[in-house]
Design an enzyme around this catalytic site. Sequence first.
Site, PDB file in Angstrom:
ATOM      1  CG  HIS A  19      -0.413  -0.065   2.523  1.00  0.00           C
ATOM      2  ND1 HIS A  19       0.310   0.983   3.050  1.00  0.00           N
ATOM      3  CD2 HIS A  19      -0.433  -1.014   3.478  1.00  0.00           C
ATOM      4  CE1 HIS A  19       0.711   0.679   4.254  1.00  0.00           C
ATOM      5  NE2 HIS A  19       0.280  -0.541   4.555  1.00  0.00           N
ATOM      6  CG  HIS A  22       4.117  -1.376   2.378  1.00  0.00           C
ATOM      7  ND1 HIS A  22       2.981  -2.051   2.015  1.00  0.00           N
ATOM      8  CD2 HIS A  22       4.407  -1.786   3.633  1.00  0.00           C
ATOM      9  CE1 HIS A  22       2.599  -2.836   3.007  1.00  0.00           C
ATOM     10  NE2 HIS A  22       3.443  -2.688   3.996  1.00  0.00           N
ATOM     11  CB  CYS A 125      -1.039  -8.152  19.925  1.00  0.00           C
ATOM     12  SG  CYS A 125      -1.807  -7.602  18.382  1.00  0.00           S
ATOM     13  CB  CYS A 128       1.932  -6.358  17.769  1.00  0.00           C
ATOM     14  SG  CYS A 128       0.757  -5.014  17.915  1.00  0.00           S
ATOM     15  CB  CYS A 144      -4.073  -4.723  19.617  1.00  0.00           C
ATOM     16  SG  CYS A 144      -2.844  -3.908  18.592  1.00  0.00           S
ATOM     17  CG  HIS A 147      -3.048  -5.345  14.750  1.00  0.00           C
ATOM     18  ND1 HIS A 147      -1.965  -4.992  15.515  1.00  0.00           N
ATOM     19  CD2 HIS A 147      -2.592  -5.433  13.479  1.00  0.00           C
ATOM     20  CE1 HIS A 147      -0.894  -4.877  14.741  1.00  0.00           C
ATOM     21  NE2 HIS A 147      -1.251  -5.141  13.509  1.00  0.00           N
ATOM     22  CE  LYS A 294      -3.087   0.985  11.976  1.00  0.00           C
ATOM     23  NZ  LYS A 294      -1.674   0.940  11.714  1.00  0.00           N
ATOM     24  CE  LYS A 297      -4.999  -6.033   2.937  1.00  0.00           C
ATOM     25  NZ  LYS A 297      -4.116  -6.905   3.669  1.00  0.00           N
TER      26      LYS A 297
HETATM   27  N1  MSP Z   1       7.799  -6.987   8.701  1.00  0.00           N
HETATM   28  C1  MSP Z   1       7.921  -5.873   9.567  1.00  0.00           C
HETATM   29  C2  MSP Z   1       9.261  -5.172   9.391  1.00  0.00           C
HETATM   30  C3  MSP Z   1      10.452  -6.023   9.637  1.00  0.00           C
HETATM   31  S1  MSP Z   1      11.935  -5.124   9.418  1.00  0.00           S
HETATM   32  C4  MSP Z   1      13.125  -6.138   9.951  1.00  0.00           C
HETATM   33  C5  MSP Z   1       6.800  -4.868   9.286  1.00  0.00           C
HETATM   34  N2  MSP Z   1       6.197  -4.965   8.099  1.00  0.00           N
HETATM   35  S2  MSP Z   1       5.023  -3.979   7.610  1.00  0.00           S
HETATM   36  O1  MSP Z   1       4.626  -4.480   6.318  1.00  0.00           O
HETATM   37  O2  MSP Z   1       4.006  -3.879   8.599  1.00  0.00           O
HETATM   38  O3  MSP Z   1       5.678  -2.571   7.472  1.00  0.00           O
HETATM   39  C6  MSP Z   1       6.783  -2.355   6.618  1.00  0.00           C
HETATM   40  C7  MSP Z   1       7.223  -0.904   6.649  1.00  0.00           C
HETATM   41  O4  MSP Z   1       6.183  -0.084   6.157  1.00  0.00           O
HETATM   42  C8  MSP Z   1       7.517  -0.405   8.070  1.00  0.00           C
HETATM   43  O5  MSP Z   1       8.612   0.482   8.058  1.00  0.00           O
HETATM   44  C9  MSP Z   1       6.264   0.343   8.432  1.00  0.00           C
HETATM   45  O6  MSP Z   1       6.464   1.357   9.379  1.00  0.00           O
HETATM   46  C10 MSP Z   1       5.926   0.943   7.082  1.00  0.00           C
HETATM   47  N3  MSP Z   1       4.526   1.311   7.020  1.00  0.00           N
HETATM   48  C11 MSP Z   1       3.447   0.503   7.114  1.00  0.00           C
HETATM   49  N4  MSP Z   1       2.324   1.284   7.039  1.00  0.00           N
HETATM   50  C12 MSP Z   1       2.678   2.585   6.901  1.00  0.00           C
HETATM   51  C13 MSP Z   1       1.997   3.790   6.662  1.00  0.00           C
HETATM   52  N5  MSP Z   1       0.674   3.855   6.620  1.00  0.00           N
HETATM   53  N6  MSP Z   1       2.751   4.883   6.444  1.00  0.00           N
HETATM   54  C14 MSP Z   1       4.123   4.850   6.381  1.00  0.00           C
HETATM   55  N7  MSP Z   1       4.779   3.757   6.610  1.00  0.00           N
HETATM   56  C15 MSP Z   1       4.104   2.633   6.998  1.00  0.00           C
HETATM   57  O7  MSP Z   1       6.565  -4.026  10.114  1.00  0.00           O
END
Ligand code: MSP
Length: 473
Positions: A19, A22, A125, A128, A144, A147, A294, A297
């Site tokens: 999304h 990321h 959780c 998390c 949580c 979530h 936030k 889905k």
């Molecule tokens: N798998 C773990 C990270 C492991 S690193 C050794 C994870 N994955 S995640 O898919 O939830 O998030 C991946 C990255 O995307 C993280 O840096 C997270 O902060 C970032 N983001 C996820 N949602 C976000 C937003 N809505 N906005 C900005 N960044 C966000 O955590």
Amino acid sequence: MSKNVYLTTAIPYVNGAPHIGHAMDYLLADTYARYQKSLGNNVRFQAGTDEHGNKIFKKAKELNVPVQEYVDTNARKFQDFIKKLGVENTDFIRTSDKEHVRRCQEIWRRLSAHIYKNSYEGWYCEGCERFITEKEVEENGGICPDHQKPYEKLEEENYYLRISDFKAEIAQKIESGEMLVLPDFRKNEVLKLLEDTPDVSISRPTEHLSWGVPVPDDPSQVMYVWVDALANYITVLGYPEQDISDFWPAEVQFVGKDILRFHAIIWPAILLGLGLPLPKVLHSHGHILANGAKMSKSIGNVVDPLEVVERHGLTAFRYYFLRHCDTFLDSDFTWDDFERAYAGELANDLGNLVQRLATLCKKADLSGIKFETPKLDAEYKKLMDEFYSSRAFDVAWSKVQDVNKAIDGTKPWMIAKEGDQEKLEKVLKELVEQLLAANALIAPFLPDTSAKILSIFTAEKILPPEVPLFPKG
Ligand code: MSP
């Protein structure tokens, strides 16, 4: 002198498609990578996917797809996504890679002096993927907040990492800035968390978690997903069998604010346990919200990044997320803002400027400029070096606006009318040089557009682009 610079990005879970949130890690790291390369440094830039853990396992089961096949499909989506964003990563690691799994097991062995087995009952959780302290459970009323699910009571026999062995050293390194936590306002937050952190459970019994890295010499346990995920930053460099000192410690590790705690506590403990130095900078960016909420889905407000790229192209995407989303604070994405930024700023400030100036040059029959990149603007350089890229981009953009003002001020069309060719050429040349200087500052953010602008004004004959850089509509 050129130096080696290693940058890392968080590896996303592959329990869905990427999304827009990321994109932040990738874009920030890519901008910094390009900036470092422009300074002549040698950049290594890791990206990857986090493929183990119950969340992913359950999702694959729900869909009735073999887990490996499920993670293969989603990992590919992330790889495509990174390409679409124009990101120049040098490595891509998947935590289901055999090499990674083997290296994690070796890392575990090397940490054994700091690992012990114990039984534990606590709140957990699943979203998390961590145990929650009593205090947190109380504060959040048992649910949580991230979530929207009640915490579960879990009793397990687990291996523990003795965080207490490293607390004082980690705290000292954070306090002294030897491992710089950015932004500064997160530093105290992290120090407080560290103080309150008990030893961390780093495995799960196989009956609760089977999709993970097996603990060496104990078939009843699988590594906690965060241990194997964090290890990616060094296994990708070939640790432990290869000497990684050319690239480790990382210059900077980009993570979102929600996962800073893992990177500021568990990760340093693992590194110290292995006798490795800590990263120089832990950079935690803010989150992107969709219409003030936030993205989730269940709310149904997840913005598809590919749709955003398709709307006005990659440059518009990079422009919006790198300039309009403050590097360190939360920012809101709305289509209205995105459209405004495209039409009002990209198309107006930059697209029109290029068209206008190139047209004036063509009329004056001005030949291409020999351009040497001038010294970087000091304020810009300082902000880039402090990793505040959205502000550095603001500085770059103000230089673009200055060129617009300079055109309005010098009025080259009037000089052309007066027929003073010598003066006209001099004025236009200065304007082009000013534009190219601004363009060099934009390059790490908008590499494609910046390359186009450079080629227009350094070509043998300056001609306006046949299709405007940022078409209307
Ligand atoms: N798998 C773990 C990270 C492991 S690193 C050794 C994870 N994955 S995640 O898919 O939830 O998030 C991946 C990255 O995307 C993280 O840096 C997270 O902060 C970032 N983001 C996820 N949602 C976000 C937003 N809505 N906005 C900005 N960044 C966000 O955590």
